[in-house]
Design an enzyme around this catalytic site. Structure first.
Site, short mmCIF file in Angstrom:
data_model
loop_
_atom_site.label_atom_id
_atom_site.label_comp_id
_atom_site.label_asym_id
_atom_site.label_seq_id
_atom_site.Cartn_x
_atom_site.Cartn_y
_atom_site.Cartn_z
N GLU A 290 -5.58 0.66 -21.66
CA GLU A 290 -6.11 0.10 -22.91
C GLU A 290 -7.29 0.89 -23.44
O GLU A 290 -7.55 0.91 -24.64
CB GLU A 290 -6.55 -1.36 -22.68
CG GLU A 290 -5.48 -2.34 -23.13
CD GLU A 290 -5.96 -3.79 -23.11
OE1 GLU A 290 -5.10 -4.63 -22.84
OE2 GLU A 290 -7.14 -4.09 -23.37
N HIS A 319 9.02 3.82 0.58
CA HIS A 319 10.46 3.59 0.71
C HIS A 319 11.06 3.23 -0.65
O HIS A 319 12.10 2.59 -0.72
CB HIS A 319 10.70 2.49 1.75
CG HIS A 319 10.12 2.87 3.07
ND1 HIS A 319 10.82 3.56 4.03
CD2 HIS A 319 8.85 2.72 3.56
CE1 HIS A 319 10.03 3.79 5.07
NE2 HIS A 319 8.83 3.29 4.80
N LYS A 433 -1.21 -9.40 -31.15
CA LYS A 433 -1.73 -10.77 -31.26
C LYS A 433 -1.53 -11.27 -32.69
O LYS A 433 -1.10 -12.40 -32.91
CB LYS A 433 -3.23 -10.80 -30.93
CG LYS A 433 -3.56 -10.65 -29.44
CD LYS A 433 -5.07 -10.87 -29.21
CE LYS A 433 -5.46 -10.66 -27.76
NZ LYS A 433 -6.86 -10.92 -27.46
#
Ligand code: PA5
Length: 463
Positions: A290, A319, A433
């Protein structure tokens, strides 16, 4: 208290080769820029970068501790309602500094901690099904005081508590951290008389972990918040040194910048060789993404800059991801998080001594195996020409975590100078938003809704 260490040996050309690694000359050429960047960032300490001063807010800390004391033993659960910078630090602190099984058997008089940083109905619905609101303290955290996810959770859980114990008693089940004056949450605090804390001006979400945003929930679940801020203060002191080769935040920022811009490594993998630090890596992912992922330079030019953070956990991801990391494209560099001394000594029992496939493990400790796997991965990465650094701490405790968090915050602030982007805004997050407010029909966002509807979008192609 021991200092954490940033070992950058294996990002150098001597370790990974001229083509992939950094030369001493390249780093030395960053010394002047780093000094200026540090000066410019620290000069804003008492202006718009007040997060730099959070380690010294003793009055706030005293208030947090007094509040935690006043509710000790009263709640079985604390639920953080927040998202992004208002949640990730809480999780990182809890998983680093409390037992991974804290919520199964918390210490006496200490609540469990749940960080509800999603509004997925299946997460929230299950919480309501399993956790009794009448024994829960809801810690509502929003810097802006208006984020839809957090506010919807607040409305929901407030009602759930009221339904169980009535409106008056419910007030004591809510504690709020938000802006001092702005936002609907502050307005609600005024109406309801909730206990509240302040996110100070100049402290953005992702830089707020050492403010009440991260410290209230930590104090409630027994984390040593004083040790945490002392660790941050120790790192702050250390990082006032303008010499690149003596300042871990300057070095970390310089290495990130050079490997990205001069060695084509846009991917920054934070590889935690500690189960307890896996969420610290997650917190850092947001901090880096950000802060540095930006469309515009500081002068307004379109640049689309930013490294891509990746989080990995050792040994688990050996793995899963390490095949890609050692043999895939040369587009990544690695910061391993390492711990010298785990809290537990776990010895592998000897058995089947005639079977070499397991005999070599008998009598050895898990620490030996874990560290051999970590060092093995470091060797494999280095031999495959993959630049890697290691951030090591003697032990995981509040002091070392405070140091690490402050180091990363300052490093990212310095990167903002090197990448020439504003590390402290988040227009891309705000855009999402605003679109969500528009789609939800919030007053004041009609024009945006009309724009979205008019754009129509592409015709769906679904099989
Ligand atoms: O770091 C940030 O600024 C964001 O991630 C915010 O923390 C996040 O969007 C939540 O915002 P708020 O705390 O205002 O509810």
């Amino acid at each position: 208290m021991s200092a954490i260490r940033f070992d950058y040996t294996n990002v150098l050309a001597d370790a990974v080769g001229e083509e992939r690694g950094l030369t001493d000359a390249m780093l030395a050429a960053m010394a002047g820029r780093s000094r200026t960047a540090l000066h410019d960032v620290l000069a804003r300490r008492t202006e718009d970068l007040r997060w730099l001063d959070l380690p010294y807010q003793t009055d706030v800390l005293d208030r947090i501790l007094a509040y935690a004391d006043s509710v000790r033993g009263r709640f079985q659960n604390v639920a953080v309602l927040g998202i992004g910078g208002s949640a990730l630090g809480n999780t990182a602190l809890q998983t680093a500094l409390n037992s991974p099984y804290h919520n199964i058997s918390p210490p006496a008089d200490t609540p469990r901690l749940f960080v509800l940083d999603n509004i997925d109905p299946d997460l929230v619905g299950e919480f309501l099904d399993h956790v009794d609101p009448s024994t829960t303290l809801f810690n509502v955290i929003s810097k802006s005081g208006g984020t839809a996810e957090t506010m919807s959770q607040f409305l929901l859980f407030r009602q759930a508590v009221i339904d169980r114990i009535g409106e008056e008693a419910a007030r004591e089940h809510i504690v709020v951290t938000t802006d001092e004056k702005n936002g609907v949450l502050r307005e609600i605090v005024g109406r309801e008389g909730y206990v509240s804390f302040i996110v100070p001006d100049g402290v953005g979400g992702r830089f707020s972990v050492l403010s009440p945003v991260g410290l209230v929930s930590s104090a409630l679940v027994g984390i040593d918040v004083q040790g945490l801020v002392k660790g941050a203060a120790a790192m702050d002191e250390r990082c006032r040194n303008p010499e690149l080769f003596e300042n871990p935040a300057l070095l970390h920022a310089a290495v990130q910048t050079l490997l990205h811009t001069e060695r084509d490594c846009p991917m920054a993998v934070c590889f935690s060789y500690s189960h307890r630090l896996r969420d610290l890596a997650d917190w850092y992912a947001q901090l880096l993404a950000e802060s540095i992922g930006k469309k515009h330079s500081r002068s307004g030019e379109i640049v689309h800059r930013g490294p891509t953070p990746i989080r990995a956990v050792g040994v688990t991801d050996q793995h899963s991801q390490v095949q890609l990391y050692t043999e895939g494209p040369f587009d990544k560099w690695f910061t391993l998080l390492a711990v010298d001394e785990p809290d537990h000594v776990v010895t592998i029992p000897s058995a089947y001594e005639d079977l070499e496939g397991v005999a070599y493990l008998g009598g050895r400790t898990l620490k030996e195996l874990f560290q051999a796997e970590r060092d093995g991965t470091r060797i494999a990465l280095t031999e495959a020409g993959r630049p890697n650094a290691t951030l090591s701490m003697n032990k995981v405790n509040a002091h070392t975590i405070g140091q690490a968090m402050f180091l990363f915050e300052l490093s990212v602030a310095i990167m903002g100078e090197h990448y020439d982007v504003d590390a402290f805004d988040q227009p891309g997050v705000e855009a999402g938003k605003i679109a969500a407010y528009a789609l939800m029909g919030r007053t004041g966002f009609e024009a945006r809704r009309a724009e979205i509807e008019a754009s129509g979008g592409s015709a769906p192609r679904v099989v």
